[in-house]
Enzyme design. Structure first.
Site, PDB file in Angstrom:
ATOM      1  N   HIS A 101      12.196  15.543 -14.253  1.00 37.33           N
ATOM      2  CA  HIS A 101      12.137  15.698 -12.787  1.00 37.33           C
ATOM      3  C   HIS A 101      13.468  15.333 -12.142  1.00 37.33           C
ATOM      4  CE1 HIS A 101       8.017  16.800 -11.836  1.00 37.33           C
ATOM      5  NE2 HIS A 101       7.528  15.846 -12.608  1.00 37.33           N
ATOM      6  N   CYS A 115       1.034  17.817 -14.254  1.00 40.34           N
ATOM      7  CA  CYS A 115       2.029  17.259 -13.328  1.00 40.34           C
ATOM      8  C   CYS A 115       1.437  17.245 -11.931  1.00 40.34           C
ATOM      9  CB  CYS A 115       3.293  18.124 -13.359  1.00 40.34           C
ATOM     10  SG  CYS A 115       4.592  17.536 -12.258  1.00 40.34           S
ATOM     11  N   LEU A 116       1.631  16.156 -11.220  1.00 44.74           N
ATOM     12  CA  LEU A 116       1.121  16.066  -9.853  1.00 44.74           C
ATOM     13  C   LEU A 116       1.762  17.113  -8.946  1.00 44.74           C
ATOM     14  CD1 LEU A 116       0.949  12.193  -9.503  1.00 44.74           C
ATOM     15  CD2 LEU A 116      -0.997  13.769  -9.494  1.00 44.74           C
ATOM     16  N   GLY A 136       2.495   9.020 -14.038  1.00 42.62           N
ATOM     17  CA  GLY A 136       3.930   8.949 -13.842  1.00 42.62           C
ATOM     18  C   GLY A 136       4.324   9.700 -12.583  1.00 42.62           C
ATOM     19  N   HIS A 146       9.031  13.463 -19.541  1.00 44.27           N
ATOM     20  CA  HIS A 146       8.548  14.335 -18.453  1.00 44.27           C
ATOM     21  C   HIS A 146       9.152  13.897 -17.114  1.00 44.27           C
ATOM     22  CE1 HIS A 146       5.164  16.579 -16.292  1.00 44.27           C
ATOM     23  NE2 HIS A 146       5.654  15.798 -15.340  1.00 44.27           N
ATOM     24  N   GLU A 147       9.144  12.601 -16.850  1.00 41.86           N
ATOM     25  CA  GLU A 147       9.649  12.090 -15.564  1.00 41.86           C
ATOM     26  C   GLU A 147      11.163  12.217 -15.466  1.00 41.86           C
ATOM     27  OE1 GLU A 147       7.485  11.763 -13.411  1.00 41.86           O
ATOM     28  OE2 GLU A 147       5.766  11.639 -14.739  1.00 41.86           O
ATOM     29  N   GLN A 203       9.563  13.970  -6.482  1.00 43.31           N
ATOM     30  CA  GLN A 203       8.219  14.477  -6.199  1.00 43.31           C
ATOM     31  C   GLN A 203       7.704  14.020  -4.835  1.00 43.31           C
ATOM     32  OE1 GLN A 203       6.634  13.150 -10.314  1.00 43.31           O
ATOM     33  NE2 GLN A 203       5.417  14.971  -9.815  1.00 43.31           N
TER      34      GLN A 203
END
Ligand code: QAP
Ligand code: CO
Length: 213
Positions: free
Chosen positions: A155, A109-110, A46, A151-152, A51
């Site tokens: 962000h 998380c990236l 995701g 989660h996304e 990000q």
């Protein structure tokens, strides 16, 4: 198509409240394609626009993606509700309109590479959003896909999974990153010491041959 740079904590852009997209234009579509390419390239499941430095309410998700070692996201099989959702999933201006139940998952998380912690989320969500062609739709899901959506969407509100840990746990991680940065990215182990003409040439230059190793 192009890869975009992934911002990492403590980049301030990750703390901004993302803006709604007023219209899905060719520019939005380019952003979506770039985000998909960037997510797949980084072995993510995701990615949210903030990000990659775009403070817009755009998310791409593909929970079918397995990590290289196939282990990180294994867990259970996909649920029936998850299987009904077409992936990759594009969410523009998404809103969670219903949620229930509780579940936990070891999230990463990236934008916080190398850190993984258990986070509690709702088990099932209903989401209303606009797709990559500007059409409104509603979806219901659970399992890893529901966790990833939550989660996304965090962000888009400037929230990271490390903000959802206990003050002690989250604080430790944030301090460690601020003091020491991120752990070195592990090389794809399977390729590292494999014999190859390139590696042999490299060794030759330092006066070693493979036979002496
Ligand atoms: C969010 O996260 C997520 O640290 C997506 O070294 C994660 O794709 C939702 C990744 C878990 C639900 C469950 C993280 C890749 C990918 C790393 C990701 C890393 C390489 C994270
Ligand atoms: Co993330």
């Amino acid at each position: 198509m192009a890869l975009r740079k992934i911002l990492t904590f403590p980049d301030p852009v990750l703390r901004e409240t993302a803006k709604n997209v007023s219209e899905v234009t060719s520019e939005t579509k380019t952003l979506i394609q770039d985000m998909l390419e960037t997510m797949y390239s980084a072995k993510g499941i995701g990615l949210a626009a903030p990000q990659v430095g775009e403070s817009l309410r755009v998310v791409v998700i593909d929970t079918r993606t397995l990590d290289q070692d196939g282990a990180r996201y294994k867990s259970e099989e996909m649920t029936d509700l998850e299987k009904k959702v077409k992936q990759p999933l594009i969410l523009v201006n998404p809103e969670i309109i219903q949620k229930d139940g509780k579940t936990t998952y070891e999230e990463g998380c990236l934008s916080v590479p190398g850190f993984y912690e258990e986070v509690e989320r709702a088990n099932r969500v209903v989401v209303r959003a606009i797709d990559g062609n500007g059409r409104e739709f509603t979806l219901e899901t659970d399992g890893l896909l529901a966790i990833c959506i939550q989660h996304e969407l965090d962000h888009l509100a400037g929230q990271l999974f490390i903000d959802r840990l206990s003050l002690v746990k989250g604080g430790r991680i944030k301090n460690q990153i601020k003091k020491h940065g991120y752990p070195p990215k592990e090389a794809p182990r399977s390729q590292e010491n494999l014999p190859s003409p390139e590696k042999d040439k490299e060794l030759e230059l330092v006066g070693v041959t493979r036979a002496k190793l």
